[in-house]
Design a protein around this motif. Structure first.
Motif, PDB file in Angstrom:
ATOM      1  N   PRO A 246       0.708  -1.234   0.245  1.00  0.00           N
ATOM      2  CA  PRO A 246       0.042  -0.012   0.158  1.00  0.00           C
ATOM      3  C   PRO A 246       0.819   1.249  -0.077  1.00  0.00           C
TER       4      PRO A 246
ATOM      5  N   ARG B   9      -4.341  -0.136   0.931  1.00  0.00           N
ATOM      6  CA  ARG B   9      -4.257  -1.515   1.575  1.00  0.00           C
ATOM      7  C   ARG B   9      -3.535  -2.365   0.453  1.00  0.00           C
TER       8      ARG B   9
ATOM      9  N   CYS C 142      -2.666  -4.752  -2.322  1.00  0.00           N
ATOM     10  CA  CYS C 142      -3.540  -5.041  -3.645  1.00  0.00           C
ATOM     11  C   CYS C 142      -3.008  -6.227  -4.193  1.00  0.00           C
TER      12      CYS C 142
ATOM     13  N   VAL D 187      -3.994  -5.374 -12.424  1.00  0.00           N
ATOM     14  CA  VAL D 187      -4.198  -4.908 -10.978  1.00  0.00           C
ATOM     15  C   VAL D 187      -5.730  -5.130 -10.579  1.00  0.00           C
TER      16      VAL D 187
ATOM     17  N   TYR E  37      -8.149  -3.973  -8.489  1.00  0.00           N
ATOM     18  CA  TYR E  37      -8.195  -2.824  -7.551  1.00  0.00           C
ATOM     19  C   TYR E  37      -9.593  -3.346  -6.670  1.00  0.00           C
ATOM     20  N   ARG E  38      -9.549  -2.583  -5.693  1.00  0.00           N
ATOM     21  CA  ARG E  38     -10.769  -3.022  -4.726  1.00  0.00           C
ATOM     22  C   ARG E  38     -12.099  -2.357  -5.608  1.00  0.00           C
TER      23      ARG E  38
ATOM     24  N   ARG F 259     -14.459   0.237   0.635  1.00  0.00           N
ATOM     25  CA  ARG F 259     -13.912  -0.050  -0.614  1.00  0.00           C
ATOM     26  C   ARG F 259     -14.451   0.847  -1.643  1.00  0.00           C
TER      27      ARG F 259
ATOM     28  N   ASP G 219      -5.507   1.926  -5.274  1.00  0.00           N
ATOM     29  CA  ASP G 219      -4.816   0.763  -5.788  1.00  0.00           C
ATOM     30  C   ASP G 219      -4.357   0.970  -7.197  1.00  0.00           C
TER      31      ASP G 219
END
Length: 670
Positions: A158, A257, A259, A335, A337-338, A345, A353
């Motif tokens: 992160p 966070r 990822c 990636v 990502y969230r 989120r 992310d």
């Protein structure tokens, strides 16, 4: 449809009468609402509506559509339809260029998505991540004609945040304000303005641990800390203040966070013994293998962000990343990502992310920013545009500071090439084509409205939902569309010729304040809706100037020490002031995002023409004319006639998909 107090459009309360997927919110809410008004989650009762929709699909839509489609092609073939220039038909949904297979598949795809997508999307946990990865590997890991595509999972660390002195509080509950989010902040509370040191935590979250549990990862390669490749010391690889304003997410309870991400690379057989491959080589002389650092200063890499309306989607379940890896032989970093399935989120989690993936490539692995190609589809394409604008803002605010004391570590560079497939670039949903093209496309305005609310739940006034950050501002000052003029008047960019010191000073102020205006503008912010016509959004027109040529780097008067000279030379090698930017946009002629994609291209082209700088030159009395603001930007739009949303993913019409893949390959490798 209804207009909210901030000016964006809400389709959740309006009926959408289409044979292939009728949406009747008032009747469906009698059974159960699609989401909770405060948490934006849905319970088990939504499956009752899903069951009714599936029954309608199986008993009515499928037999009627198949019968009418076969009858339509029996009466008028595709060639005859094109020769007589017949208009598209609504029942069955048929375009002149569609084949029989496409006419059968596209409307039924819309019906299936309409039937199963009632309610809020579920959170994709680690088990789903592992299942999706292994499912995709079964398709990618098979050798074909001497080559194959391999995959490896990694965890991106992160980005840092200011370290609080006290114990950090949990994320704020729905509709309740965090103690640190009051209008009058108390002294001594943790925050970046109080001088707390940054924090960098490499411990993986539960999701990342669950992801890696399904397959034991290989040991991470040791990075060689060379000044030529990375340009930073080991303790300076991650900028300490790269997250600014609302992008940091501290007052939303959204923190960076670890990822999960996935590497894709193409290999060829280098040595074969007894019918088995014993050694492999990269697919290209300028490409690498595995998840290690850059092989040299000229290696290119692709950063892929998957679509899914910011609430769903997995990069390995899409064929775009694999197609680019196969055709270009470049490594692709996907990636994951969230997704905005909960409060922690939502925005800015996806942007955090995506930015972490950029830092991971340029700082950890040593790829030069100009060699990173941004690739995205649908919401991933909009996220790529947001990332490029934010990186440009960091570049301008870092290179031009009032006291010339800004650390150069904030200048992360930016991408030179972007490939965006059917990008979602207007989260206000004010486009009339959302309803006009919904009869032929696979997306519905009702689901787009729900996905937009889930993603921007912290910065939008959503009807029926309490928001401790936005609600107090509604009574104090206008938000959204009503605040555009007030915010735009703060920055006098047009009164100075392009390239002048005064022009760069005002643009640096705009770049510094860009993350601070997110709550005030909401969905009309340039990070969310760059596809609005600039004549309707004055602040967007000024913010797009950030994509222009970067300002000249300021030299400090005390740069005589050897360490500063080394850093200066490294920055000269890593960042190039002759910053050209190329964008390749693909769009379908019948998709719901058609006009906003063309609006984004028109916005960039209007600022890259010579007429865009004539007004500022006339006001200042300059002779000779100043260069246009976006003289370094070139935009190419590829429109598929009769094509739907993200048509390069579909394998129904292989000829069209192969043509787009060839264009993307030539664009990336040129």
């Amino acid at each position: 449809m209804s207009q909210t107090p901030s000016g964006h459009i809400d389709y959740r309360t309006s009926a959408h009468l289409i044979f292939y997927g009728p949406t009747l919110p008032h009747l469906e809410n009698l059974i159960t609402p699609s989401r909770h008004p405060q948490t934006l989650d849905s319970g088990w009762r939504v499956y009752l509506v899903v069951a009714l929709r599936l029954a309608y699909l199986v008993c009515i839509v499928v037999p009627v559509h198949v019968a009418l489609t076969l009858l339509s092609f029996a009466r008028c073939s595709r060639r005859r339809w094109l020769d007589h220039a017949y208009p598209p038909s609504r029942l069955p949904a048929r375009q002149p260029s569609w084949t029989l297979l496409r006419t059968l598949a596209v409307p039924l795809s819309y019906s299936i998505l309409w039937a199963v997508s009632y309610g809020a999307p579920r959170r994709a946990d680690g088990r789903y991540e592992g299942a999706a990865r292994h499912t995709r590997l079964n398709r990618l890991g098979i050798s074909y004609q001497g080559w194959r595509i391999d995959c490896e999972a990694v965890v991106i660390p992160p980005l840092p945040l200011p370290r609080p002195t006290a114990k950090p509080a949990p994320p704020p509950p729905n509709g309740k304000a965090h103690p640190d989010d009051r209008s009058e902040k108390q002294e001594g509370q943790p925050g970046p303005e109080n001088g707390h040191p940054p924090r960098f935590d490499d411990a993986p979250t539960e999701d990342a641990s669950e992801l890696l549990r399904h397959r034991r990862p290989r040991p991470a390669p040791q990075r060689v800390p060379t000044q030529e490749a990375v340009g930073y010391e080991d303790d300076e690889r991650v900028p300490p203040d790269v997250l600014r304003g609302d992008v940091a997410g501290q007052r939303f309870g959204v923190e960076p966070r670890p990822c999960p991400a996935f590497w894709l690379w193409k290999t060829h057989a280098a040595e074969v013994k007894h019918g088995k491959v014993t050694a492999v080589k990269p697919g290209s002389s300028q490409a690498g293998i595995g998840c290690g650092p850059a092989l040299g200063p000229d290696e290119r890499v692709v950063l892929y962000l998957v679509g899914g309306a910011y609430v769903q989607g997995h990069p390995l379940l899409s064929s775009i990343a694999a197609s680019v890896c196969r055709t270009t032989s470049l490594r692709v970093l996907c990636v994951n990502y969230r997704k905005a399935t909960s409060d922690d989120r939502a925005f800015p989690a996806a942007l955090q992310d995506a930015l972490a993936g950029w830092v991971y490539l340029t700082k950890r692995l040593g790829f030069r920013p100009r060699n990173v190609v941004l690739l995205g589809d649908s919401a991933g394409g909009g996220l790529c545009t947001s990332l490029q604008i934010y990186l440009s803002a960091l570049m301008f605010s870092s290179r031009l500071d009032h006291g010339r004391r800004r650390r150069r570590s904030c200048d992360l560079g930016r991408a030179r090439k972007l490939v965006l497939h059917s990008s979602w670039t207007d989260l206000t949903l004010r486009s009339p084509q959302l309803v006009e093209h919904a009869r032929y496309d696979i997306l519905s305005p009702h689901k787009l409205s729900e996905a937009r609310d889930a993603y921007l739940r912290h910065v939008l006034p959503i009807p029926g939902r309490r928001n401790a950050i936005v609600d107090p501002l509604l009574d104090a000052a206008p938000l959204g569309k009503g605040a555009i003029k007030d915010v735009a008047e703060r920055y006098d960019v047009d009164s100075h010729p392009v390239g002048s010191p005064a022009y760069y000073r005002h643009l640096a102020r705009l770049a510094e304040d860009l993350p601070e205006t997110i709550v005030r503008l909401g969905a009309f912010h340039p990070l969310f809706s760059p596809g609005i016509a600039v004549r309707e959004n004055e602040y967007l027109r000024k913010a797009l100037h950030l994509l222009g040529p970067p300002p000249p780097r300021l030299r400090s008067s005390s740069s005589s020490s050897s360490s500063e000279d080394d850093e200066k030379d490294t920055n000269d090698e890593e960042y190039d002031d002759d910053d050209k930017m190329e964008m390749l946009l693909t769009v379908g002629s019948i998709e719901v995002f058609q006009d906003q994609i063309h609006a984004l291209a028109d916005n960039l082209r209007s600022l890259s023409s010579s007429s865009s700088s004539s007004s500022s030159s006339a006001e200042t009395g300059e002779q000779g004319g100043a260069p246009p603001p976006l003289s370094n930007v070139s935009v190419s739009v590829v429109e598929g006639l009769g094509e739907h949303h993200v048509y390069p993913i579909a394998r129904i019409h292989d000829r069209t998909v192969d043509q787009v893949n060839a264009l993307v390959r030539d664009f990336i490798t040129a």
